[in-house]
Motif scaffolding. Structure first.
Motif, PDB file in Angstrom:
ATOM      1  N   TYR A  82      28.801  32.126  71.477  1.00 51.02           N
ATOM      2  CA  TYR A  82      28.657  31.787  72.890  1.00 51.02           C
ATOM      3  C   TYR A  82      29.092  32.939  73.773  1.00 51.02           C
ATOM      4  O   TYR A  82      29.832  33.822  73.352  1.00 51.02           O
ATOM      5  CB  TYR A  82      29.454  30.531  73.256  1.00 51.02           C
ATOM      6  N   HIS A  84      30.607  33.305  77.734  1.00 51.40           N
ATOM      7  CA  HIS A  84      31.115  32.601  78.916  1.00 51.40           C
ATOM      8  C   HIS A  84      31.265  33.619  80.036  1.00 51.40           C
ATOM      9  O   HIS A  84      32.018  34.573  79.915  1.00 51.40           O
ATOM     10  CB  HIS A  84      32.465  31.953  78.585  1.00 51.40           C
ATOM     11  N   ARG A 107      21.616  35.345  81.217  1.00 52.75           N
ATOM     12  CA  ARG A 107      21.278  34.089  80.542  1.00 52.75           C
ATOM     13  C   ARG A 107      19.991  34.287  79.726  1.00 52.75           C
ATOM     14  O   ARG A 107      19.894  33.894  78.574  1.00 52.75           O
ATOM     15  CB  ARG A 107      21.108  33.001  81.594  1.00 52.75           C
ATOM     16  N   THR A 113      24.784  30.187  72.892  1.00 53.18           N
ATOM     17  CA  THR A 113      25.133  29.212  73.928  1.00 53.18           C
ATOM     18  C   THR A 113      25.705  29.954  75.131  1.00 53.18           C
ATOM     19  O   THR A 113      26.608  30.773  74.996  1.00 53.18           O
ATOM     20  CB  THR A 113      26.159  28.204  73.386  1.00 53.18           C
ATOM     21  N   ILE A 115      27.615  29.825  78.775  1.00 46.71           N
ATOM     22  CA  ILE A 115      28.562  29.008  79.544  1.00 46.71           C
ATOM     23  C   ILE A 115      28.877  29.729  80.849  1.00 46.71           C
ATOM     24  O   ILE A 115      29.175  30.922  80.836  1.00 46.71           O
ATOM     25  CB  ILE A 115      29.864  28.774  78.759  1.00 46.71           C
ATOM     26  N   SER A 117      31.027  29.487  84.774  1.00 44.80           N
ATOM     27  CA  SER A 117      32.048  28.843  85.597  1.00 44.80           C
ATOM     28  C   SER A 117      32.119  29.600  86.911  1.00 44.80           C
ATOM     29  O   SER A 117      31.522  30.651  87.061  1.00 44.80           O
ATOM     30  CB  SER A 117      33.408  28.834  84.877  1.00 44.80           C
ATOM     31  N   VAL A 129      22.578  23.016  84.506  1.00 38.79           N
ATOM     32  CA  VAL A 129      22.160  22.676  83.140  1.00 38.79           C
ATOM     33  C   VAL A 129      20.720  22.166  83.143  1.00 38.79           C
ATOM     34  O   VAL A 129      19.893  22.585  82.319  1.00 38.79           O
ATOM     35  CB  VAL A 129      23.116  21.645  82.510  1.00 38.79           C
ATOM     36  N   THR A 134      22.052  27.424  82.486  1.00 40.55           N
ATOM     37  CA  THR A 134      23.153  27.528  81.538  1.00 40.55           C
ATOM     38  C   THR A 134      23.064  26.378  80.541  1.00 40.55           C
ATOM     39  O   THR A 134      22.364  25.403  80.772  1.00 40.55           O
ATOM     40  CB  THR A 134      24.512  27.502  82.273  1.00 40.55           C
ATOM     41  N   ASP A 135      23.805  26.517  79.440  1.00 42.04           N
ATOM     42  CA  ASP A 135      23.905  25.416  78.478  1.00 42.04           C
ATOM     43  C   ASP A 135      25.088  24.519  78.805  1.00 42.04           C
ATOM     44  O   ASP A 135      25.014  23.308  78.655  1.00 42.04           O
ATOM     45  CB  ASP A 135      24.082  25.970  77.059  1.00 42.04           C
ATOM     46  N   LEU A 136      26.184  25.127  79.242  1.00 40.89           N
ATOM     47  CA  LEU A 136      27.418  24.396  79.545  1.00 40.89           C
ATOM     48  C   LEU A 136      28.049  24.958  80.804  1.00 40.89           C
ATOM     49  O   LEU A 136      27.882  26.141  81.122  1.00 40.89           O
ATOM     50  CB  LEU A 136      28.426  24.527  78.398  1.00 40.89           C
ATOM     51  N   VAL A 137      28.818  24.112  81.506  1.00 41.96           N
ATOM     52  CA  VAL A 137      29.562  24.532  82.693  1.00 41.96           C
ATOM     53  C   VAL A 137      31.037  24.259  82.445  1.00 41.96           C
ATOM     54  O   VAL A 137      31.411  23.196  81.959  1.00 41.96           O
ATOM     55  CB  VAL A 137      29.092  23.767  83.950  1.00 41.96           C
ATOM     56  N   ARG A 138      31.870  25.232  82.768  1.00 39.85           N
ATOM     57  CA  ARG A 138      33.320  25.063  82.643  1.00 39.85           C
ATOM     58  C   ARG A 138      33.882  24.739  84.020  1.00 39.85           C
ATOM     59  O   ARG A 138      33.571  25.402  85.001  1.00 39.85           O
ATOM     60  CB  ARG A 138      33.968  26.354  82.121  1.00 39.85           C
TER      61      ARG A 138
END
Length: 183
Positions: A82, A84, A107, A113, A115, A117, A129, A134-138
């Protein structure tokens, strides 16, 4: 993907850094980390080495987008799980703070993956998403003040006010321990 043999790569020191910024670019640092990395790998563990850009104090600040693309393409060669990244500061548009969404090229270049933020709330995170930004958000700061954040998001409940001064305090009474939970 976990390398079959433990390895440590030296990152050349090419940036000016903040005081106490950790690194792994000198021979001494690499040698100091080797027994730790070997012990973690010896027990079947995975070791992560965080790479980060120190922003404007860096001598690479003239081409941050190109540097970002170069870095994620380099990570692809190693099958990194991943990446981030933190969005640059939010901008004011028509009296509303807006996330600049300036990471799209990185991206697109990264194969693992992705991520992000940096100022996301529930709606902005879901939108990022859904739009495949993105795949994930923190949700870093929100989680620090709302340890039950997923439940609050689920119920549409109000969030605790963040007290940023206490986020990284070692005070055992004020900070993480005194934010209220939902009933």
């Amino acid at each position: 993907m976990v390398p079959s043999q433990p390895s440590v790569h030296i990152l050349q020191r090419r940036v000016t850094r903040f005081v106490d910024t950790p690194g792994i670019w000198t021979k001494e640092q690499v040698e100091a980390w080797k027994p730790i990395v070997d012990a973690v790998h010896g027990k079947g563990g995975i070791f992560f080495c965080q790479l980060w850009h120190v922003g404007r104090v860096s001598n690479y600040d003239t081409q941050p987008k190109m540097l970002g693309i170069y870095m994620v393409e380099s990570l692809n060669k190693y099958g990194i799980a991943y990446c981030h990244l933190i969005e640059p500061r939010m901008v004011l548009v028509e009296e509303k703070l807006v996330i600049p969404h300036s990471l799209q090229s990185m991206r697109n270049a990264f194969k693992g993956t992705f991520i992000v933020s940096g100022g996301y709330d529930k709606d902005e995170g879901n939108k990022a998403v859904a739009e495949n930004y993105t795949d994930l958000v923190r949700f870093g700061r929100m989680f620090l003040a709302n340890l039950d954040l997923p439940r609050r998001f689920e119920l549409g409940a109000p969030l605790n006010k963040q007290d940023k001064i206490t986020f990284y305090s070692s005070d055992p009474v004020v900070g993480y321990t005194d934010y209220s939970f939902l009933d």
